[in-house]
Enzyme design. Structure first.
Site, PDB file in Angstrom:
ATOM      1  CG  HIS A  39      -1.887  -1.126   1.256  1.00 43.29           C
ATOM      2  ND1 HIS A  39      -3.214  -0.958   0.921  1.00 43.29           N
ATOM      3  CD2 HIS A  39      -1.749  -2.434   1.540  1.00 43.29           C
ATOM      4  CE1 HIS A  39      -3.852  -2.119   1.025  1.00 43.29           C
ATOM      5  NE2 HIS A  39      -2.984  -3.030   1.408  1.00 43.29           N
ATOM      6  CG  HIS A  79      -3.847  -0.208   4.872  1.00 41.15           C
ATOM      7  ND1 HIS A  79      -4.688   0.057   5.911  1.00 41.15           N
ATOM      8  CD2 HIS A  79      -3.950   0.842   4.024  1.00 41.15           C
ATOM      9  CE1 HIS A  79      -5.297   1.225   5.700  1.00 41.15           C
ATOM     10  NE2 HIS A  79      -4.857   1.723   4.570  1.00 41.15           N
ATOM     11  N   GLY A 125      -4.239  -4.146  11.363  1.00 41.36           N
ATOM     12  CA  GLY A 125      -4.583  -4.632  10.033  1.00 41.36           C
ATOM     13  C   GLY A 125      -6.072  -4.911   9.939  1.00 41.36           C
ATOM     14  CG  ASN A 186      -6.005   8.704   2.319  1.00 42.12           C
ATOM     15  OD1 ASN A 186      -7.167   8.327   2.153  1.00 42.12           O
ATOM     16  ND2 ASN A 186      -5.019   7.860   2.602  1.00 42.12           N
ATOM     17  CE  LYS A 248      -5.398   4.903  -0.623  1.00 39.78           C
ATOM     18  NZ  LYS A 248      -6.678   4.246  -0.307  1.00 39.78           N
ATOM     19  CG  HIS A 262      -6.773   0.753  -1.176  1.00 40.55           C
ATOM     20  ND1 HIS A 262      -6.736   1.508  -0.029  1.00 40.55           N
ATOM     21  CD2 HIS A 262      -6.772  -0.544  -0.768  1.00 40.55           C
ATOM     22  CE1 HIS A 262      -6.714   0.705   1.020  1.00 40.55           C
ATOM     23  NE2 HIS A 262      -6.735  -0.544   0.611  1.00 40.55           N
ATOM     24  CB  SER A 347     -24.213  -9.353  35.963  1.00 47.69           C
ATOM     25  OG  SER A 347     -25.459  -8.723  36.123  1.00 47.69           O
ATOM     26  CD  GLU A 368     -20.147  -5.182  24.845  1.00 42.39           C
ATOM     27  OE1 GLU A 368     -20.183  -4.568  23.751  1.00 42.39           O
ATOM     28  OE2 GLU A 368     -21.082  -5.141  25.666  1.00 42.39           O
ATOM     29  CD  GLN A 429     -29.738 -10.224  27.565  1.00 37.75           C
ATOM     30  OE1 GLN A 429     -28.916  -9.662  28.259  1.00 37.75           O
ATOM     31  NE2 GLN A 429     -30.195  -9.715  26.440  1.00 37.75           N
TER      32      GLN A 429
END
Lengths: 624, 624
Positions: A39, A79, A125, A186, A248, A262, A347, A368, A429
């Site tokens: 790249h 990348h 990545g 970019n 870019k 790309h 919990s 999470e 759940q």
């Protein structure tokens, strides 16, 4: 290499950084053309940002590139690895000749960064994870009272990932002023322009809404980059986002700002002309020399034995609650433990630890993905993270766990409320896929305790074991099965019912182990002896030891699990047996096969076929 | 029930909606107390928002609660299910007496909503997914030129989830002005106050940055709620966020705004006093009546056969590319197909479809979670979504796929670039856990084609099959194996090499099938005949048919897969055999067992043990 914010960088400094930027661009082109893939254009948009960060702002330690006392850098847009490797080479971490081994089978310089490369703390990545890793490094540095600053380079394409905004929330909330984002905007994604292209104000508004200091600059104006880095370093009380408008493929007219470039290396016959547009050609020795892969990766620090569990053997305790007590006991002997909960500490019971060690506990809120990647950042600083949520919601962070394994990270996850035995809350759940998903993480251990004592011992094991450790805890209270001095080796299992007359082996864990014990008692009354195994460690498995047990019961095997049939205990046992050339003579793998719904735990265990009654029926059928 | 924005609601209307709100609060308390668990306080903060939305703003069709022509409602904060059920009951979808069956084993009214309940389009309960579902419903309605409006109720706790902001980006970018968010900002999460508590301006800034119309109101002021709903409906060109400051447990002094009341029912002996604080008690018949579960859930609409594949049998084609051609052929005969790509359409080749049917293609940008949940929303409108990314990045949306299964949704996912055979990009881009994770989704089918023809046929199968369908495609070009008229039943496999002298069965798929064929040719030259099976359908499996094949080769089984050993082809085959009382006499399960790195595909296939050479060695060993 230290800035002087009062006066700003001199013209000579600016010119020197500009030269560094040109070298980073040229080396990125050279390395990708040599590799035939990669790249370069995504490197070139970031060249001035990288040069300014590495050779003006950062305190580097090239001889000890992973030093926690030096400043840290996370390339979230993984990348663009060649420009990172070029920066390391220019900084003296390894010779520039290594760059020409990019992406080769024998090279440590992979297509995307991994911690096998000196200076890299975490693999990137999979986009949108680097800011969370950086936040983990930053909050860990604050815990250590280290002056370390953390820089994260992100692309604009990846800023579409929600995790970036989870991380921005987290860093803003915890006021991580030792964290600086460089956003390389970019405007071109892989397949088309990005969502906001060069509408820089949108990004500014988004970061500012999260409590960040944010400013927009021209990312190819070195003086502007250095001034912004100075301002960032001087900012107190909030993280900083330097939002850089870039192009870019900057610097080479045939590719600059062009779509369809790309992930494409410049063809060999066009390379010299492309380099000429940027600066003088760079001569690199033909011999790339030896590998610079890191010889060893961090292990969790050792610590003394914690206090012994102190449960009343006659009183049932939920394994989820024992986890909290275990963490608290570990906290007393291991100051590296850091717990984060996804707004479920009451919990999962990590609040027991958090109440005892508030400086070692973070509220991760309902995010999470960020929680797991923050854990990777903490682990890179030698912390021992314990991350918890309902087991089903850890599926939210599956890609982050996958990347943690590629990062060779040492993180511990506790998923509570597994399976249908949670009852009334219903299937959203209930984790019924977590054994499958965590087993399929490279190098993972998967623990599934059935009582409080084994939960305590396995939690300690997690704090000592390198790699990804997963603990599956249950909602219902279950009887204490073991004395407090029992050991739980890895791999390993416990034989809880055993006689020379055993007609079949029943393997369970969690609530199903207790059902299996009930079934064994019922069957015993009928004159049928069965062997019952507590598979507290679902991965790794000792196939030979399992084969011996099953062989001693005429090869008859019954597994029973509060999980889908796929990828769980049943399949794990079959594969472990196959690995030692064994197979059950007869087998029955009991698992949840229909979509569950709300109801009382005991109703569901009965209705979905996991109860003692069903296990006893399976035994009678298999010996018939 | 239609608003008159010019004049606004009358005092009588406001009073009537206020009464509805009281009833919703009271019924929520009654139902959860009857159940002995649940989330009354999270219902009470939303009562006025719910009453205003259901009984003032929305066009409802109580007799056909899932009508795509009526307005749609998504309860993103699924734990407030009782207030949703109460609203349905008040609207006449089912009698109020049903509410008292909440969370019971025999009731359709589960702890969190599922589409078994009339009026529910998607399961919720894993937080932060509802806005994406709503965006899918809204964009589907726009495609259908339907006047349908979509309302999504979110909690503030769940707004920490990154997916919410992916959805906000998506809805803002696509200017979904038929989508209204009601944010119930009650400032209390499960375990402690939310990140921003009642700092409403932060939420306003965040939505406005994404191009939304956003306003802050008092969520317990019915007149303000109705006025905001009127303004939302009148807004053109952008989605609308009504950010409502609320109090958890509003209306009952002993619980209002109190911590530690999350997820707790009011004790029976306190219920009457609590109700008295809100309004007159509600009498509900004791007989809850029959179940109101929906008798059937949507299936993908039928369509005529697509044009036949037209590949040159002598030219290799990557299965990822065949997927694009297949989708285009399907697009010509099935106007319900909608494709979304996570900014990789030029790698997964969905751009072939997108270029042909631009009105049926959406750029999902790099936000896989939102992409999958948007697909669930589209499917709820009868669309046939095909969602693609690199297979490894679909792991980002594992929780969303899990919830799609609980939603009984019909969505199709294509994961490209599986396994180590992608080569130089390295492990962050290699899916090695996707077979395990997608197999462990209830009711899923997992397809893994090895040539262009089977890819085409299986893609068609996906468009016809209800449930979660996953297609694993490969990066390298592979030889055409089948004639264009070959059929690929589900379950099923193809025996590609077979003789009466076969000494072992080798099962592969994708690149490993081609290696197995090479191995068979090498072994044939040595006089060793082996059976080779193309396991194009990894789930479901026909254990009996597999057992026959393996039985015909002396029970010797070798599986080889570009995947981790856990949960993949090897374990799936062992479990399928066990399900019919069979087991291999001898077996060898070949898979990727070490962390891979960059290199040429053929180097990696060799180095990580998947090549023809390794397969042939395994055959020689197993027959020795």
């Amino acid at each position: 290499m230290t800035a002087t914010p009062a006066t700003g960088p001199s013209a000579a400094t600016i010119a020197a950084i500009q030269e560094k930027a040109k070298r980073l661009s040229i080396l990125s082109m050279m390395a990708t053309t040599a590799a035939g893939s990669g790249h370069p254009t995504s490197c070139m948009s970031a060249a001035e940002l990288m040069a300014g960060t590495f050779f003006y702002a950062m305190k580097l330690d090239p001889k000890n590139a992973n030093s926690p006392d030096a400043d840290r850098f996370v390339l979230s847009k993984g990348h663009a690895a060649p420009v990172l490797y070029a920066a390391f080479a220019e900084a003296g971490v390894f010779p520039e000749s290594r760059l020409m081994t990019l992406r080769q089978f024998s090279s440590e310089l992979e297509g995307h960064p991994t911690p096998l490369i000196p200076g890299v703390d975490a693999a990137t990545g999979s986009l949108g994870q680097g800011l969370s890793v950086g936040a983990g490094l930053a909050i860990g540095a604050r815990m250590d009272k280290s002056p370390t600053r953390v820089y994260v380079l992100m692309g604009d394409g990846e800023m579409a990932e929600g995790q970036v905004w989870e991380a921005a929330e987290f860093a803003g909330y915890y006021k991580l002023d030792n964290l600086t984002v460089l956003a390389d905007v970019n405007a071109l994604g892989q397949s088309q322009p990005t969502m906001y292209q060069h509408d820089m104000e949108i990004y500014r508004k988004k970061f500012e809404a999260e409590g960040w200091a944010a400013e927009v600059i021209d990312g190819h104006d070195v003086a502007a980059v250095l001034a912004a880095l100075d301002r960032a370093k001087a900012t107190k009380g909030r993280p900083q986002a330097i939002l850089a408008q870039t192009i870019k493929g900057h610097g080479v007219s045939s590719i600059a700002g062009k779509p369809n470039w790309h992930g494409k290396a410049i063809p060999k016959d066009q390379l010299a002309a492309a380099i000429e547009q940027i600066g003088p050609a760079i001569q690199v020795p033909a011999d790339p020399g030896k590998s610079y892969a890191r010889p060893s990766l961090p292990k969790p620090p050792d610590f003394p034995a914690p206090a012994e569990p102190d449960y009343d053997p006659s009183k049932p305790v939920a394994t989820r609650e024992a986890y909290g007590f275990a963490l608290k006991r570990l906290g007393a002997v291991n100051s590296n433990i850091v717990a984060i909960s996804g707004d479920v500490k009451n919990s999962t019971f990590s609040e027991i630890f958090g109440d005892a060690y508030p400086d070692h506990f973070y509220q991760g809120y309902i995010a999470e993905q960020n929680m797991v990647s923050v854990g990777v950042g903490l682990a890179a600083r030698g912390k021992v993270p314990f991350l918890d949520s309902f087991a089903c919601f850890l599926s939210r962070a599956y890609d982050q766990v996958r990347m943690a394994a590629i990062s060779r990270s040492n993180i511990n996850l506790c998923g509570s409320h597994c399976g249908i035995s949670i009852g009334e809350d219903g299937p959203s759940q209930m984790a019924l896929e977590d054994l499958a998903s965590f087993r399929a993480i490279h190098g993972s251990a998967v623990f599934y305790p059935s009582d409080a004592i084994s939960t305590e011992r396995l939690t300690e094991t997690m704090a000592r074991r390198p790699g990804i450790n997963y603990l599956r805890t249950s909602r219902p209270k279950t009887a204490i099965l073991y004395s407090k001095n029992e050991k739980f080796p890895v791999p390993g299992f416990k034989v809880l019912r055993q006689s020379a007359q055993d007609k079949a082996t029943v393997i369970g864990a969690g609530v199903t182990l207790h059902e299996a014990l009930k079934a064994a008692d019922q069957l015993k009354a009928e004159g049928i002896a069965v062997r019952v195994i507590d598979l507290y460690c679902v991965k790794p498995l000792d196939g030979k030891a399992l084969a011996e047990q099953i062989g001693a019961t005429a090869g008859r095997l019954i597994t029973v699990e509060d999980h889908w049939p796929e990828g769980g205990i049943g399949e794990a046992v079959l594969a472990a047996l196959a690995s030692v050339g064994a197979a059950p003579a007869k087998s029955k793998l009991i698992a949840v096969t229909e979509m569950p719904h709300s109801g009382k735990p005991e109703e569901l265990i009965e209705a979905f076929g996991l109860s003692a009654k069903h296990i006893a029926e399976a035994v009678r059928a298999i010996i018939a």
